[in-house]
Design an enzyme around this catalytic site. Structure first.
Site, PDB file in Angstrom:
ATOM      1  N   ALA A   1     -18.220  12.940   2.940  1.00 43.37           N
ATOM      2  CA  ALA A   1     -17.801  12.079   1.832  1.00 43.37           C
ATOM      3  C   ALA A   1     -18.593  12.392   0.577  1.00 43.37           C
ATOM      4  O   ALA A   1     -18.146  12.146  -0.535  1.00 43.37           O
ATOM      5  CB  ALA A   1     -17.977  10.610   2.217  1.00 43.37           C
TER       6      ALA A   1
ATOM      7  N   SER B   1     -14.675  21.082   2.240  1.00 44.75           N
ATOM      8  CA  SER B   1     -14.806  21.667   3.572  1.00 44.75           C
ATOM      9  C   SER B   1     -14.507  23.158   3.441  1.00 44.75           C
ATOM     10  O   SER B   1     -14.073  23.613   2.384  1.00 44.75           O
ATOM     11  CB  SER B   1     -13.844  21.001   4.552  1.00 44.75           C
ATOM     12  OG  SER B   1     -12.510  21.254   4.165  1.00 44.75           O
TER      13      SER B   1
ATOM     14  N   ASP C   1       0.853  -1.183   0.000  1.00 43.60           N
ATOM     15  CA  ASP C   1       0.000   0.000   0.000  1.00 43.60           C
ATOM     16  C   ASP C   1       0.888   1.231   0.000  1.00 43.60           C
ATOM     17  O   ASP C   1       1.901   1.264   0.678  1.00 43.60           O
ATOM     18  CB  ASP C   1      -0.879   0.001   1.262  1.00 43.60           C
ATOM     19  CG  ASP C   1      -2.068  -0.905   1.080  1.00 43.60           C
ATOM     20  OD1 ASP C   1      -2.593  -0.959  -0.050  1.00 43.60           O
ATOM     21  OD2 ASP C   1      -2.442  -1.589   2.044  1.00 43.60           O
TER      22      ASP C   1
END
Lengths: 683, 567
Positions: free
Chosen positions: A379, A384, A308
């Site tokens: 989401a 924001s 990852d």
């Protein structure tokens, strides 16, 4: 790795470990246990035979000589059982402390509805799957389970040795809790997921104790090879009496026995199980639990590593590094807006924007103006910001901002923004757009910071023949830039769990073995499919079940070390096998002339080592054969030195040390022992 | 040792290496079942065979089916030979009117030729009729050789195929190898031998008057045709008892060179074919390098020992190398070279008597066979035996690179290890076990003509030669007795088929496996390191086992000779 090897070298040969191991070495002479190791079993049978012949046999050899042979044969067997006992001893000590943790567990079982306040105290051993327990501040979690309500900080030091508390909460990827860990704040309700005796702690105890130890595939193959060699040498030695009869003489049984035992691969056979146990133990010390020895071996065979990006290749958090204004806006104005939009943003990225704005532009806005209303990130909107009454400042993904401000989409500024966005992505960054009252101001360059030294690590892996594939949710442009910077061989961008699974399957179809790590429930199928799946301990129960290893430290970078440990285990086995087989040449040259010189005196010239007498030659060979076992125990337990490099140089190096060394060492060793044996008049 | 002697060895090696690729490519075409230029002529013949026998050449056989068909085919051929030999007196083409071959000799001979060994407990010119030679024996010279090559193909497929269930078709392999390789090459070689003066006639014998005026009967027969396949198929069974030392079998220096080359030709070609089959010719060259190193080391020792001669004779004022038992026509170098080739390759033809070699000179042929006939080896048998050693070598040392051992892309796991060890253990078990029996029971002790360690070498050589399917004789052993014919017959049977069955099982298992792609982390099975490792494993696992027996035989013999004691 450094910490690990230090720990093991310190604790290898302490009195606490050696004394009980001596007792266990004798207990392991039990034929039922000994037969698991056919070569050592053969040695024990021969030792027993000679012990009997010591009393009843008449073959013209001195009783002192025969007694010494018998003693050294038994010592050969005991050194083998001792090595195994010593390897197990370390695990046993660890298991004992884990057991102590387990003994004191009691549970508050919830009666009735899940959220009912009625609890009863029961011993942890009475808990069954699907029971619900309440765990409050200061309590030990009584069983493995899933948090179904509440959030708590938990100290998992009992399992991981790491005292910093971790958060466990219902839902999401951090819901699994482990028996024996302590809740240090708040309270949670835990649904029990295992029946007694099958929990993580139980499995860990069984693992470190070696109770569940089964021979791994390579170990089985190696045992078969050793049995085969033993049979071949049995034939070689068993036919000698007939040949000697033809030559008009006879060879005493003790001497034949000595030849047989020196020829059969006692060295590797004696150390084989110790190597395996020590390999698992190294992993445990490294805070990784393998559910089977097979998984550790598979780790050595890995061809492809799926890593990852976040946390492994890059440090977890992206940092703001630049403001890129559009449409002739002053960069300072953009910085100011970005700062305003980020003041209430507690994410590391948000904080890095604040820091950048303050440091680069000297803005010292400390708090939001009075009356300002924060627009929280969701989401759905992926935006924001803040509404100061007069002004609406927005910050978010470029697409989201354009979507939220349809009017700005067709402006020249939007076109410029898209160009900048691409530039940032190509440079491996993530762009965030900033808009005030629907006007695009520009973009913030959020940069992924590739971990220091990771490039070199991947270079090492490449030299070892392992391909690294970076898995990321980023878009292909960003991903390829980071991939290039980190030096991975390939990447999978905008990866979904299904993509991961498909990639693993594809690689496996091509005959490659794949390792990955993961933590979320949606990683579970891929973890199960991978040949080595390392689940993070912080992950969900599903992930922990699916993987064949669990990393107690939840550090994805460790996958690389796990591969190294697997390789080291296999290398240790191979090195000692080669050493053992190569030893035979010298032993032949010690014993054959001693054995036959009475039949054909000319054969004395084969005594190339110039050993004193036939008796001393035989005794020296058998002593060398016995002593080499304890001498190699440290190597067997610590593993051979491992450096990442390609197979060619690795083979050349190990073949020189263990092959050539194995050929020459016994010539020197037997000669020295012979000098000593003759010096103190043993034969 | 002479310059000429070394020149011969160098010329031989040079020509041989030049043959590797062309023969290997031809074999590879047969391995793949591709068309060759000869198909125009022989294609209809091949198809005719299939149609006559109802065989589908495209049927892919599992290893079990392949093994069963191979066994039935070979057993039937051996029964045929047994019947022909027993009924010889009643059958035509028997110009010298020989009687039936005894039961135990017929048993021994049938297995001997069927197992590609060609151990001969008899003298051909005074035992076998022309029909027996041509039908009973020569048929095996072709088909046992073809069987060996087919089996090698089967193992190659095991390595080359991926996740497959079959390892080819036995009938197709045998037919193609016989028709497109053995037959045409044999015809060419036979014509060459005839041109060189080797007889090819159905007449039994010819009477000539010697210089002193006495009458001498010279046995004749279809020699040239048998000579060709005898070498090419590493059979080694001579038309005459003296084998290639006989001027009618091997008349000139040139035929001697051609015979030596034809012994190795297919064996070396198969290493190249293996490389092609697994997609990397360097794999084949690495194996050939290991084989050639062992071969040249053996040749050097044998030549050196023979050229050094016998110090006892030197002491008697007879200087020079050891010429006892050698043809003056060939001399020391050609005889030493021939002896190493014929034993390295499981051929067993001889142009000198190995029994008369010096102790250590004679030990090299013995040791070559004890290694399992893997130094080039018998056609097919050499490479499949060597590949079993390669599997062990990979397993012993392969773990040292920190991976599950792999060889040419196939993981070597417990099944392969088990079966390879099983096959390799057959050799010491039979050679040492049977030699042990023969060296203590009266029927066995009656065999050797010499006393002491030399007599022991004679027994050891006979069983080694039989189990390893070589067929050369040390001579000096009276082997045409019920005991030796029986024991050696069993030895040859076990030595051939008890290795083949586990080997085919390995092939079947490997074919079913996935292919592991090569990477920088893979165990390197090309290059010097690997070649050295192979040699080490062949010597330690294959050779060391025999050290006690060699110490009591040739080594003791040699050391006694140095001290002036002869046996």
């Amino acid at each position: 790795m450094a910490r690990n090897s230090q720990a093991s070298s310190k604790s290898l040969f302490t009195a606490e470990l050696i004394v009980p191991a001596i007792g266990d070495a004798f207990r392991k002479l039990n034929p039922k246990e000994l037969i698991r190791n056919p070569v050592m079993f053969t040695t024990a049978v021969v030792a027993l035979l000679l012990t009997v012949l010591l009393v009843v046999g008449q073959d013209g050899l001195g009783i002192g000589f025969k007694l010494q042979l018998v003693i050294w044969l038994w010592l050969t067997v005991l050194f083998g059982t001792f090595a195994e006992a010593l390897a197990e001893g370390r695990g046993k000590a660890q298991a004992a402390s884990l057991r102590a943790t387990k003994a004191e567990l009691t549970a508050k079982r919830v009666k009735g509805a899940i959220d009912s306040g009625v609890v009863e105290d029961v011993p942890a051993s009475a808990l069954r799957k699907d029971d619900v327990v309440l765990v409050q501040t200061g309590d030990l979690i009584p069983s493995d389970g899933e948090v179904i309500a509440g959030v708590a900080s938990v100290n998992e030091a009992a399992i991981t040795g790491e005292s910093a508390p971790v958060i466990r909460e219902a839902g999401g990827d951090r819901s699994a809790v482990t028996a024996g860990t302590r809740v240090i704040s708040d309270e949670i309700r835990v649904k029990v997921t295992v029946n007694p005796g099958q929990g993580f702690l139980d499995r860990m105890i069984a693992l470190v104790e070696g109770a569940e130890r089964q021979k791994t595939p390579n170990e089985i193959a190696l045992t078969l090879l050793l049995v085969g060699l033993t049979i071949i040498f049995l034939i070689a030695v068993g036919t000698i009496p007939a040949f000697a009869t033809y030559a008009g003489g006879s060879i005493p049984v003790s001497i034949l026995a000595a030849l047989l035992i020196t020829l059969i691969p006692t060295t590797i056979a004696a150390l084989l199980s110790a190597i395996g146990i020590a390999g698992m133990d190294r992993l445990v010390r490294f805070n990784v639990l393998a559910k089977s020895g097979r998984a550790v071996e598979a780790a050595g065979d890995i061809d492809v590593l799926l890593l990852d990006k976040t946390g492994t290749i890059t440090i977890g958090d992206r940092q703001a590094t630049e403001f890129r204004p559009v449409g002739g806006i002053d960069v300072r104005e953009l910085a100011e807006a970005a700062l305003l939009a980020s003041l209430a943003d507690e994410t590391p990225e948000g904080r890095s924007i604040v820091v950048l704005a303050r440091e680069k532009f000297g803005l010292d806005l400390a708090a939001l103006p009075a009356g300002a209303e924060v627009i929280p990130f969701t989401a759905q909107t992926r935006i924001s910001g803040v509404d100061t009454g007069g002004r609406v400042v927005q910050k978010g993904a470029v697409q989201a901002i354009l979507k939220a401000n349809p009017g700005a989409g067709s402006t020249a500024a939007a076109t410029e923004l898209r160009r900048i966005t691409d530039e940032i992505a190509r440079a491996g960054g993530t762009p965030l757009a900033v808009a005030v009252d629907g006007t695009l101001l520009g973009a913030i360059f959020l940069k992924d910071i590739v971990k220091a030294g990771i490039r070199e690590r991947f270079g090492e892996l490449r030299a070892m023949g392992i391909r690294t594939v970076m898995i990321t949710g980023d878009n292909p442009l960003t991903a390829s830039s980071i991939a290039a910077e980190a030096g991975v061989d390939d990447f999978l961008a905008e990866a979904t769990p299904e993509d991961k699974l498909a990639l693993i399957r594809k690689e496996q179809q091509g005959g490659r073995l794949v390792a990955m790590c993961g933590d979320g429930t949606n990683d579970a199928p891929a973890l199960a499919q991978a040949d080595v799946g390392v689940a993070m301990n912080t992950g969900t129960q599903a992930a922990r079940e699916a993987g064949n290893m669990v990393d107690l430290d939840s550090d994805p970078t460790k996958l690389i070390e796990v591969v190294g440990l697997g390789k080291q285990l296999l290398m240790t086995r191979g090195a000692l096998t080669t050493f053992s087989v190569a030893n035979d040449v010298a032993k032949y040259f010690a014993i054959i002339p001693a054995m036959f010189v009475a039949l054909y005196p000319g054969l004395g010239v084969l005594n190339v080592m110039g050993l004193g007498t036939p008796e001393s030659a035989i005794l020296s060979a058998i002593i060398f054969n016995a002593l080499i076992i304890p001498l190699l125990v440290p190597l067997a337990l610590k593993g051979v030195k491992y450096k990442p490099m390609g197979a060619g140089p690795l083979l050349a190096r190990n073949l020189a040390i263990y092959g050539l060394g194995g050929l020459l060492a016994p010539f020197l060793g037997i000669k020295l022992i012979d000098l000593a044996v003759n010096g103190i008049g043993l034969a | 040792m002479t310059f000429q002697g070394w020149l011969l060895i160098a010329v031989f090696t040079g020509i041989l290496l030049a043959l590797v690729k062309p023969i290997g490519l031809w074999l590879f075409a047969l391995y793949e079942g591709r068309r060759t230029p000869l198909h125009v002529l022989l294609g209809p013949v091949e198809r005719g065979f299939y149609r006559l026998s109802g065989i589908d050449p495209d049927e892919d056989q599992s290893w079990r089916r392949y093994a069963v068909h191979m066994l039935i085919f070979n057993a039937a051929l051996m029964l045929l030979t047994y019947a022909v030999l027993r009924a010889q007196a009643l059958l035509p083409l028997n110009p010298l009117g020989f009687g039936a071959v005894s039961e135990h000799l017929a048993f021994n001979t049938a297995i001997s030729f069927g197992a590609n060994t060609n151990w001969q407990s008899y003298a051909g010119e005074s035992t076998m009729s022309n029909l027996s030679q041509m039908l009973g024996l020569t048929i095996h010279n072709f088909l046992s050789a073809a069987t060996g090559i087919a089996l090698a193909f089967a193992l190659f497929r095991g390595f080359a195929r991926r996740s497959a269930t079959g390892i080819g078709n036995f009938w197709a392999d045998v037919t193609r190898v016989t028709l497109y390789l053995l037959l045409p090459l044999s015809i060419v070689l036979a014509v060459f031998y005839i041109a060189s003066g080797v007889p090819q006639t159905l007449a039994g014998s010819v009477d000539i008057a010697t210089l002193e005026g006495a009458k001498q009967t010279l046995a004749l027969g279809p020699v040239a045709s048998q000579e060709a396949i005898k070498m090419l198929g590493t059979n080694g069974g001579g038309f005459f008892n003296a084998n290639s030392a006989h001027p009618f079998e091997n008349p000139t220096a040139l035929t001697d060179l051609v015979q030596m080359l034809s012994i190795f030709a297919i064996g070396v070609g198969l290493t190249y074919c293996f490389g092609k089959a697994v997609g990397n010719t360097r794999q084949g060259w690495a194996i050939l390098a290991a084989m050639m190193t062992l071969f040249l080391a053996g040749t050097t020792i044998a030549y050196w020992q023979e050229a050094a001669g016998n110090p006892v004779l030197h002491g008697l004022g007879l200087p020079g190398g050891n010429m006892e038992g050698k043809e003056v026509r060939f001399g020391i170098a050609a005889s030493s070279l021939f002896s190493v080739i014929t034993t390295a390759a499981s051929c067993g033809a001889v142009n000198a008597m190995h029994d008369s070699f010096t102790a250590l000179g004679g030990m090299i042929p013995l040791f070559n066979m004890q290694l399992g006939e893997v130094v080039i080896g018998g056609v097919g048998a050499g490479i499949y035996g060597f590949l079993l050693f390669a599997i062990l070598a990979v397993f012993v040392a392969g773990l040292m690179v920190g991976r599950t051992p792999e060889y040419v892309g196939k993981k070597i796991e417990s099944r392969e290890v088990k079966l390879s060890v099983l096959a390799i253990a057959v050799l010491p078990l039979c050679i040492l076990g049977m030699s042990a029996v023969a060296s203590i029971i009266p029927a066995g002790l009656a065999g050797p003509l010499n006393k002491g360690p030399h007599g022991f070498s004679e027994i050891l050589y006979a069983f080694t030669s039989a189990v390893a399917n070589n067929g050369s004789a040390f001579a000096g052993l009276t082997a045409n007795t019920p005991f030796y014919n029986g024991m050696l017959g069993v030895a040859m049977w076990i030595g051939r088929f008890f290795i083949i069955i586990p080997m085919l099982a390995v092939a079947g298992g490997l074919a079913a496996k996935k292919h592991t792609p090569e990477s920088a982390g893979s165990f390197p099975t090309t290059g010097l390191l690997w070649t050295g490792l192979l040699i080490g494993i062949v010597l330690i696992v294959g050779g060391l086992t025999f050290l006690p027996s060699l110490a009591l035989g040739p080594i003791a013999d040699h050391l006694a000779m140095i001290r002036g004691q002869l046996f």
